[in-house]
Design a protein around this motif. Sequence first.
Motif, PDB file in Angstrom:
ATOM      1  N   VAL A 155      11.562 -15.706 -33.824  1.00 57.09           N
ATOM      2  CA  VAL A 155      10.260 -15.090 -33.574  1.00 57.09           C
ATOM      3  C   VAL A 155       9.189 -16.137 -33.342  1.00 57.09           C
ATOM      4  N   THR A 156       9.551 -17.405 -33.556  1.00 54.34           N
ATOM      5  CA  THR A 156       8.537 -18.436 -33.357  1.00 54.34           C
ATOM      6  C   THR A 156       8.819 -19.202 -32.065  1.00 54.34           C
ATOM      7  N   GLY A 157       7.833 -19.847 -31.559  1.00 60.61           N
ATOM      8  CA  GLY A 157       7.981 -20.695 -30.391  1.00 60.61           C
ATOM      9  C   GLY A 157       8.174 -19.909 -29.109  1.00 60.61           C
ATOM     10  N   GLU A 158       8.527 -20.652 -28.060  1.00 56.48           N
ATOM     11  CA  GLU A 158       8.738 -20.031 -26.754  1.00 56.48           C
ATOM     12  C   GLU A 158       9.967 -19.130 -26.788  1.00 56.48           C
ATOM     13  N   LYS A 159       9.909 -18.063 -26.003  1.00 58.72           N
ATOM     14  CA  LYS A 159      11.081 -17.216 -25.851  1.00 58.72           C
ATOM     15  C   LYS A 159      12.029 -17.914 -24.891  1.00 58.72           C
ATOM     16  N   TYR A 160      13.302 -18.073 -25.289  1.00 62.40           N
ATOM     17  CA  TYR A 160      14.254 -18.738 -24.399  1.00 62.40           C
ATOM     18  C   TYR A 160      15.499 -17.878 -24.271  1.00 62.40           C
ATOM     19  N   LYS A 161      16.243 -18.133 -23.218  1.00 67.34           N
ATOM     20  CA  LYS A 161      17.462 -17.352 -23.002  1.00 67.34           C
ATOM     21  C   LYS A 161      18.539 -17.828 -23.973  1.00 67.34           C
ATOM     22  N   LEU A 162      19.151 -16.872 -24.655  1.00 68.00           N
ATOM     23  CA  LEU A 162      20.202 -17.227 -25.605  1.00 68.00           C
ATOM     24  C   LEU A 162      21.441 -17.678 -24.852  1.00 68.00           C
ATOM     25  N   GLU A 163      22.055 -18.728 -25.361  1.00 70.29           N
ATOM     26  CA  GLU A 163      23.289 -19.219 -24.767  1.00 70.29           C
ATOM     27  C   GLU A 163      24.423 -18.966 -25.735  1.00 70.29           C
ATOM     28  N   PRO A 164      25.037 -17.798 -25.653  1.00 69.96           N
ATOM     29  CA  PRO A 164      26.087 -17.506 -26.627  1.00 69.96           C
ATOM     30  C   PRO A 164      27.301 -18.399 -26.431  1.00 69.96           C
ATOM     31  N   ILE A 165      28.068 -18.581 -27.507  1.00 66.33           N
ATOM     32  CA  ILE A 165      29.305 -19.348 -27.417  1.00 66.33           C
ATOM     33  C   ILE A 165      30.345 -18.444 -26.765  1.00 66.33           C
TER      34      ILE A 165
ATOM     35  N   GLU B  69      21.582  -0.424 -33.472  1.00 62.17           N
ATOM     36  CA  GLU B  69      22.011  -1.659 -34.162  1.00 62.17           C
ATOM     37  C   GLU B  69      23.369  -2.143 -33.661  1.00 62.17           C
ATOM     38  N   PRO B  70      23.494  -2.390 -32.358  1.00 54.75           N
ATOM     39  CA  PRO B  70      24.824  -2.675 -31.819  1.00 54.75           C
ATOM     40  C   PRO B  70      25.429  -3.977 -32.340  1.00 54.75           C
ATOM     41  N   THR B  71      24.641  -4.843 -32.956  1.00 59.65           N
ATOM     42  CA  THR B  71      25.200  -6.128 -33.360  1.00 59.65           C
ATOM     43  C   THR B  71      25.111  -6.392 -34.853  1.00 59.65           C
ATOM     44  N   SER B  72      24.725  -5.378 -35.629  1.00 54.79           N
ATOM     45  CA  SER B  72      24.521  -5.684 -37.046  1.00 54.79           C
ATOM     46  C   SER B  72      25.828  -5.986 -37.765  1.00 54.79           C
ATOM     47  N   MET B  73      26.979  -5.600 -37.187  1.00 58.18           N
ATOM     48  CA  MET B  73      28.246  -5.902 -37.836  1.00 58.18           C
ATOM     49  C   MET B  73      28.899  -7.156 -37.259  1.00 58.18           C
ATOM     50  N   LEU B  74      28.224  -7.814 -36.337  1.00 58.20           N
ATOM     51  CA  LEU B  74      28.880  -8.908 -35.616  1.00 58.20           C
ATOM     52  C   LEU B  74      28.274 -10.263 -35.970  1.00 58.20           C
ATOM     53  N   ASP B  75      29.046 -11.302 -35.702  1.00 50.81           N
ATOM     54  CA  ASP B  75      28.573 -12.663 -35.932  1.00 50.81           C
ATOM     55  C   ASP B  75      27.489 -13.039 -34.926  1.00 50.81           C
ATOM     56  N   ALA B  76      26.718 -14.041 -35.278  1.00 52.25           N
ATOM     57  CA  ALA B  76      25.573 -14.423 -34.452  1.00 52.25           C
ATOM     58  C   ALA B  76      25.978 -14.777 -33.033  1.00 52.25           C
ATOM     59  N   SER B  77      27.036 -15.573 -32.875  1.00 53.38           N
ATOM     60  CA  SER B  77      27.391 -16.003 -31.519  1.00 53.38           C
ATOM     61  C   SER B  77      27.851 -14.809 -30.694  1.00 53.38           C
ATOM     62  N   ILE B  78      28.501 -13.848 -31.346  1.00 53.62           N
ATOM     63  CA  ILE B  78      28.968 -12.657 -30.638  1.00 53.62           C
ATOM     64  C   ILE B  78      27.779 -11.744 -30.317  1.00 53.62           C
ATOM     65  N   SER B  79      26.826 -11.654 -31.256  1.00 58.10           N
ATOM     66  CA  SER B  79      25.635 -10.838 -31.009  1.00 58.10           C
ATOM     67  C   SER B  79      24.935 -11.287 -29.742  1.00 58.10           C
ATOM     68  N   ALA B  80      24.794 -12.599 -29.590  1.00 58.84           N
ATOM     69  CA  ALA B  80      24.092 -13.114 -28.421  1.00 58.84           C
ATOM     70  C   ALA B  80      24.822 -12.700 -27.149  1.00 58.84           C
TER      71      ALA B  80
ATOM     72  N   THR C  13      27.478 -26.592 -33.820  1.00 55.22           N
ATOM     73  CA  THR C  13      26.179 -26.400 -34.461  1.00 55.22           C
ATOM     74  C   THR C  13      25.107 -26.126 -33.416  1.00 55.22           C
ATOM     75  N   LYS C  14      25.161 -26.920 -32.348  1.00 55.09           N
ATOM     76  CA  LYS C  14      24.183 -26.730 -31.280  1.00 55.09           C
ATOM     77  C   LYS C  14      24.291 -25.321 -30.705  1.00 55.09           C
ATOM     78  N   ALA C  15      25.535 -24.932 -30.407  1.00 55.13           N
ATOM     79  CA  ALA C  15      25.751 -23.622 -29.795  1.00 55.13           C
ATOM     80  C   ALA C  15      25.301 -22.505 -30.737  1.00 55.13           C
ATOM     81  N   LEU C  16      25.608 -22.665 -32.017  1.00 55.96           N
ATOM     82  CA  LEU C  16      25.232 -21.652 -32.998  1.00 55.96           C
ATOM     83  C   LEU C  16      23.714 -21.499 -33.047  1.00 55.96           C
ATOM     84  N   LEU C  17      23.027 -22.640 -33.030  1.00 59.58           N
ATOM     85  CA  LEU C  17      21.571 -22.593 -33.088  1.00 59.58           C
ATOM     86  C   LEU C  17      20.983 -21.947 -31.839  1.00 59.58           C
ATOM     87  N   SER C  18      21.603 -22.192 -30.687  1.00 57.38           N
ATOM     88  CA  SER C  18      21.008 -21.639 -29.480  1.00 57.38           C
ATOM     89  C   SER C  18      21.447 -20.205 -29.231  1.00 57.38           C
ATOM     90  N   SER C  19      22.294 -19.653 -30.096  1.00 55.20           N
ATOM     91  CA  SER C  19      22.635 -18.250 -29.915  1.00 55.20           C
ATOM     92  C   SER C  19      21.850 -17.381 -30.892  1.00 55.20           C
TER      93      SER C  19
END
Lengths: 328, 318, 318
Positions: free
Chosen positions: C259-269, A187-198, C249-255
């Motif tokens: 489980v639905t739709g096409e698998k896409y590469k995450l673009e983290p902020i 669970e390397p990202t369960s403590m982190l924010d979504a943008s950081i997890s990515a 908002t856009k960046a947050l959504l794309s990071s």
Amino acid sequence: MVENNNKPILQLKDISKTYSSKTSFWGGGGKEIVALNHISLEIFKGEIFGLIGESGSGKTTAGRLIVKLEKPSAGKIFLNGNEITGLRGKVLKDFRLKVQMIFQDPYQSLNPQLSIYDTVSEPLHIHKIENVQARKYLVIQALKSAGLTPPDDFLHRYPHQLSGGQRQRVAIARAMILKPKFVIADEPTSMLDASISAQIFNILLEMREKLDTTFLFISHSLAAARYLCDRIAVIYRGNLVEIGPGEAVIQKPKHPYTQALLDALPKFGHRYEVRRYDTLLKVERDASQVEGCPFFGRCKVAHQKKCIRERPHLVESDGSHLVACFYA
Amino acid sequence: MGRFEIGSYEMSMEKLNKKSLNRSPRIARFRAGWAIYRQNLLGKIGLTLLVIFALMALCSFIPPLIDPMYQPMTGVDPDIAKSTGPSLRHWLGTDFMGRDILSQLLAGARVAFMVGVSAAFMSIVIGTTIGMIAGYMGKFVDTLLMRLADMIMVMPTLLVVLILSALFGQLNIWIIVLIIALFRWPGVSRVIRAQTLSLKQRPFIEAAKVAGASHMRIIFRHIMPNVLPLAFLYMTFRVTSAIIIEAALAFLGFGDPSTVSWGMMLQWVWKTGHMFKAPYWLLPPGICISLITLSFYMLGRAMDEVLDPRLRKEAETG
Amino acid sequence: MALLEVENLSIGYHSQKGYIHAVEDVSFSLEAGKSLGFVGESGCGKTTLGMALMRLLPPNGVIREGRMLFEGNDLLKKSDEEMREIRWKKVAMIFQAAMNALNPVHRIEDQIAEALLTHDPMCSKEEAMKQVEDLFVFVGIPKDRMRDYPHQYSGGMKQRAIIAMALACRPALIIADEPTTALDVIVQDQILKEIKSLQELFKISIIFISHDISVVSDFCDDIGVMYAGQLVEYGDRQEVFTSPVHPYTKALLSSYPTVTGEKYKLEPIPGETPNLINQPSGCRFRHRCPSAGVSCKTESPVWLKLTPTHRAFCSSIR
């Protein structure tokens, strides 16, 4: 994607782990808690294997058994065909070179008293690899590939000066500096924010490309597993209920529990009422006496007689997709 | 409900602090700790007193340089052969054979520091090592070491030293220090063991294990730096008890006869029958013993507050 | 008129390091029976906002300016006594760590009855118990578990009990701060459904605070996205999630993996959230923003009205 015909790097054979809760002074009250119940699985070289389950499902225990932080109660674990269950001394140290772990909580997994350089270079120290100059170079490389740039800025800092995401990168650099063959990411990202997890996910993917490392990714999130993993196993109360290629498990789940997990995930923009599988009972059945299926108590599909008496085993349902359910 | 606000607030504060500090955790922690310490009245009094005692100990080298008659043990005023009150030549008076009380008092400060700090230091080293090993190894090693600690803990130190000195005659001051150290570690080791037990569960210890670190490396590189603050805290309390034990021994006549300690001075007062006749001789060492133990105790209490946030008053959160 | 109207709310904390701008210039309104979600990463000020609405900020927190009109009255002008009346009776809260809010030594039913009785002294003990029973039915806890102690409950059941407690006085508004964060997905799903149906049943308004966009997108009618203390996009659920406008908002959504739709590469902020003490001039997101222009550096962004309900705080979109 990885072909399944190559050799497994890691094999669990019939692994069980039970904890006995502490017996009282008078000997009573000793209760056995089964964390893992006869688990068998194979992980192939170069893949990212996802082990998905809720809290208390035994997924973390499985990871701890593989890195030998705990001993299995029964069963055997093989790395590259060699049994690792009883390793000691020099052989154990060599094993440590090959298998590493990334822990869940980056706030807890770094020693607050050690600088980043000391933390990341420690494995090199322990295994007496290279001289001081070369070590520094390796540490800088490791920090760079974990996304800590410029690395020189971080060498002499301490964990308390870093954010959670940066700490987890340090932990990744520490785990990867030995270029291990096999890494467990718990669970390397369960403590982190979504943008950081990515960010962390993408680093793990890069590491796999660069170092050809095999990963066991332990998580509660099917979405994260879908993104990262080639194959996914779902574990429920210590029992593997489904193993299969990532897309297949997510798009065509076979086990009612996997289906329930997918149902429970919020899906952007869909209203709550939208349920695809609807396999979960509204009110749980009393399943304390059930010998059969572990999911019986919550399963809508379950057949009263068969599922109570018989325990379903993992069987092939289509190709490499295995399910432990009579009605899949 | 109040708990949550404070809790989440503290977390956010912590994050901010963490970002802005760019120092080693030891220095950073020392600064933060000092800020809290400074607000503690007891701590300030204790520290001031200790500085005074330390100055006394340093000054103890001066009087003999001025005139050999100020030698605390051997120097005798050629004109005086009995106890006299304060005068210009002897600010605190002289003892029964004409030795200067002030220079004795200063020498006593030196001895008190020496005995207290070295005995405490030794017992801390022993106690910390044993505590860490017992806590980390667990099982049979733990049981063995802790039973040993229990056994030593229930032995009355003073009595044992009395018996030993009865057996072997007068004991050297360093032997006394050693005995005190050997009998005062179990309390420390218990505390350190408890701390180690909780550290042992922390993931960074497990991470070190997975990296292949040996037991020795884990104990001394990963656990020790994290228990040292606690060990130092206990050291201040141990200093107190070491000074008292040494004073009691000396007073009862079992001290090192070649060393001038405050306990020894009291013994001289008592033995020569000046107990109620010469307050200028009785009071200074008595007050000094009380004050130095008190000041180490106050220092410890204040440090305790620095290390344990639960003891702090709420005012500091702002 | 809206049930809750917040105008230009700015909140900060005084700390040793300086003044922390936790929330700045936030305005929104909430109709009766509707739900509003605040989404953002840790440290974006969403929890502070919730605490401020309850007037439960820690002692060093200050509401610097703004108005919070609840049923037409400014909550900031209320006395502490009046505020206590309003809390629980009109505005209730479900905390992040709510599971620990239950007192371990009292039965669950007594604790909820207690909450009822303190706010409605006219209510008799029997009546209160009857109401508690009804509440348990609503939140789906079996009757025979009412007399249990908190430790006998699972995490999900504790959360249900907390929801029952929040509902006890039939508030008009519930502030739910990460009410399901510590729970497993299946339990989270069940609890959210429970809250949703109760909201519809009692026509309660809900302010839902979470770091998880997917949960908020499912649960809320309106959504406010927060970044570094500021509201950056605000609008109807469909508008914000199907046609996001603000780069954050856009960046947050794309990071976010799905489980639905096409698998896409995450673009983290890229990068980290800014320090809230030394606020950069201009747009706070510009260091991490892919479409930041020159003017973003110096000029503060402006609110861009896209539809009557949808607005974004950005100057780079035209």
